[in-house]
Structure formats: C-alpha cells, structure tokens
Design an enzyme around this catalytic site. Structure first.
Site, mmCIF file in Angstrom:
data_model
loop_
_atom_site.group_PDB
_atom_site.id
_atom_site.type_symbol
_atom_site.label_atom_id
_atom_site.label_comp_id
_atom_site.label_asym_id
_atom_site.label_seq_id
_atom_site.Cartn_x
_atom_site.Cartn_y
_atom_site.Cartn_z
ATOM 1 N N ASP A 33 0.859 -1.185 0.000
ATOM 2 C CA ASP A 33 0.000 0.000 0.000
ATOM 3 C C ASP A 33 0.897 1.238 0.000
ATOM 4 O O ASP A 33 1.808 1.340 0.832
ATOM 5 C CB ASP A 33 -0.919 -0.022 1.231
ATOM 6 C CG ASP A 33 -2.051 0.980 1.128
ATOM 7 O OD1 ASP A 33 -1.779 2.178 0.913
ATOM 8 O OD2 ASP A 33 -3.208 0.576 1.270
ATOM 9 N N HIS A 102 -10.353 -5.681 -2.861
ATOM 10 C CA HIS A 102 -9.033 -5.944 -2.283
ATOM 11 C C HIS A 102 -9.146 -6.171 -0.791
ATOM 12 O O HIS A 102 -10.083 -5.693 -0.142
ATOM 13 C CB HIS A 102 -8.069 -4.773 -2.551
ATOM 14 C CG HIS A 102 -8.608 -3.449 -2.116
ATOM 15 N ND1 HIS A 102 -9.522 -2.729 -2.869
ATOM 16 C CD2 HIS A 102 -8.393 -2.702 -1.005
ATOM 17 C CE1 HIS A 102 -9.822 -1.604 -2.240
ATOM 18 N NE2 HIS A 102 -9.157 -1.574 -1.094
HETATM 19 P P1 AMP Z 1 -9.877 1.185 0.281
HETATM 20 O O1 AMP Z 1 -10.315 2.379 1.058
HETATM 21 O O2 AMP Z 1 -10.076 -0.102 1.015
HETATM 22 O O3 AMP Z 1 -10.496 1.174 -1.100
HETATM 23 O O4 AMP Z 1 -8.318 1.307 0.169
HETATM 24 C C1 AMP Z 1 -7.597 1.618 -0.973
HETATM 25 C C2 AMP Z 1 -6.151 1.560 -0.555
HETATM 26 O O5 AMP Z 1 -5.372 1.645 -1.730
HETATM 27 C C3 AMP Z 1 -5.705 2.679 0.379
HETATM 28 O O6 AMP Z 1 -5.148 2.111 1.550
HETATM 29 C C4 AMP Z 1 -4.663 3.438 -0.446
HETATM 30 O O7 AMP Z 1 -3.592 3.889 0.343
HETATM 31 C C5 AMP Z 1 -4.210 2.394 -1.440
HETATM 32 N N1 AMP Z 1 -3.717 2.874 -2.725
HETATM 33 C C6 AMP Z 1 -4.260 3.835 -3.505
HETATM 34 N N2 AMP Z 1 -3.540 3.975 -4.646
HETATM 35 C C7 AMP Z 1 -2.539 3.060 -4.583
HETATM 36 C C8 AMP Z 1 -1.469 2.695 -5.447
HETATM 37 N N3 AMP Z 1 -1.265 3.321 -6.625
HETATM 38 N N4 AMP Z 1 -0.622 1.716 -5.063
HETATM 39 C C9 AMP Z 1 -0.800 1.095 -3.864
HETATM 40 N N5 AMP Z 1 -1.796 1.380 -3.007
HETATM 41 C C10 AMP Z 1 -2.653 2.350 -3.355
#
Ligand code: AMP
Length: 138
Positions: A33, A102
């Site tokens: 993340d 995810h």
């Molecule tokens: P959610 O709120 O469960 O949809 O979480 C999405 C997660 O994706 C968050 O913890 C973000 O920090 C993470 N995230 C967003 N963009 C990226 C990226 N490009 N690479 C890795 N993690 C990401």
C-alpha cells in the site's frame, strides 16, 4: 455502479502503473500500500474484474483468500507483529476508495499508532526493502 476498468488497481494489474510487488500468481497480485497505515501494509487483489466482494466469483474469492493467508503468514514471519488485521471495505459508505475488490493485510504492534487510512504517501524506495523482507518469507 458498473466496474470501472480504469480504476487504479486495474491499471496496476495491466502493468500501466507501477507497484511494489510482494507476490503474484495466475489469479491474484499482492503489493505494498503506497499510503501504509503501518509498516508492512500489503494489499491483495484478484485478477478478476470485480468492484467489491459482492461481485466476486467463488473462484476469485477463494484465490484471493488463499493469497491473503499466504501474505499474512509471510508478514508475520518477516516482521513479527503483535497482531494482523485483515480488512475489506465494501462500497464508499464503508470506506472503500478504490473500486476493485481488495483485502488489506495490516500488521499491528501494541502501543503503535496507525497512520490515517489512505492519506500519507511513502515513496517506493522506502517500501521496497520491506517488500523484499516479506517476499523472502513467502
Ligand atoms: P480502500 O479504502 O479499502 O479502497 O483502500 C484503498 C487503498 O489503496 C488505500 O489504503 C490506499 O492507500 C491504497 N492505494 C491507492 N492507490 C494506490 C497505489 N497506486 N498503489 C498502492 N496502493 C494504493
């Protein structure tokens, strides 16, 4: 809301934008993340186009959960946390911000504060050694 094929995780799965990879197989990908809430915060995604867990096939769910367990075991071995949270948000009202299903694998240490969800970006160069440590424990 239909599945958006240009969501950020779909673009990572297509190799259009980079990620710090932890594990990959035919049906799943695990990567760091970029806005980790704790050191070793990993995301696990199925390669199936599904915006949340309600849309995912039984086969995709089974593959995702097998990878969640594999990664959680590696995180445990590599980083020795006091505990591990496995989180999954379904829809915006529950906190979902990326609409490709995810799981968060989140190591926790007693007394340590979590960073806020999806707010503080960490550069890939800092995540890579943590990912290498987790990979070596797979
Ligand atoms: P959610 O709120 O469960 O949809 O979480 C999405 C997660 O994706 C968050 O913890 C973000 O920090 C993470 N995230 C967003 N963009 C990226 C990226 N490009 N690479 C890795 N993690 C990401």
């Amino acid at each position: 809301m239909p599945y958006d094929p240009n969501n950020i995780f779909a673009r990572i799965l297509r190799g259009e934008i980079p990620c710090v990879k932890v594990y990959e197989d035919a049906k799943t990908l695990a990567f760091m993340d970029v806005m980790p809430e704790s050191e070793g915060h990993v995301l696990v995604v199925p390669k199936e186009d599904a915006q949340d867990i309600l849309d995912l096939s039984a086969d995709g769910l089974s593959a995702m959960m097998a990878t969640v367990q594999k990664v959680a075991r590696a995180v445990d071995k590599a980083l020795a946390p006091d505990g591990i949270q496995l989180r999954q948000y379904t829809r915006a009202a529950a906190g979902q911000t990326v609409f490709h299903v995810h799981f968060h694998v989140l190591p926790l240490w007693e007394g340590a504060h979590l960073a806020p969800h999806g707010k503080v970006m960490v550069e890939a160069a800092k995540l890579e050694p943590i990912a290498a440590n987790i990979r070596s424990a797979l």
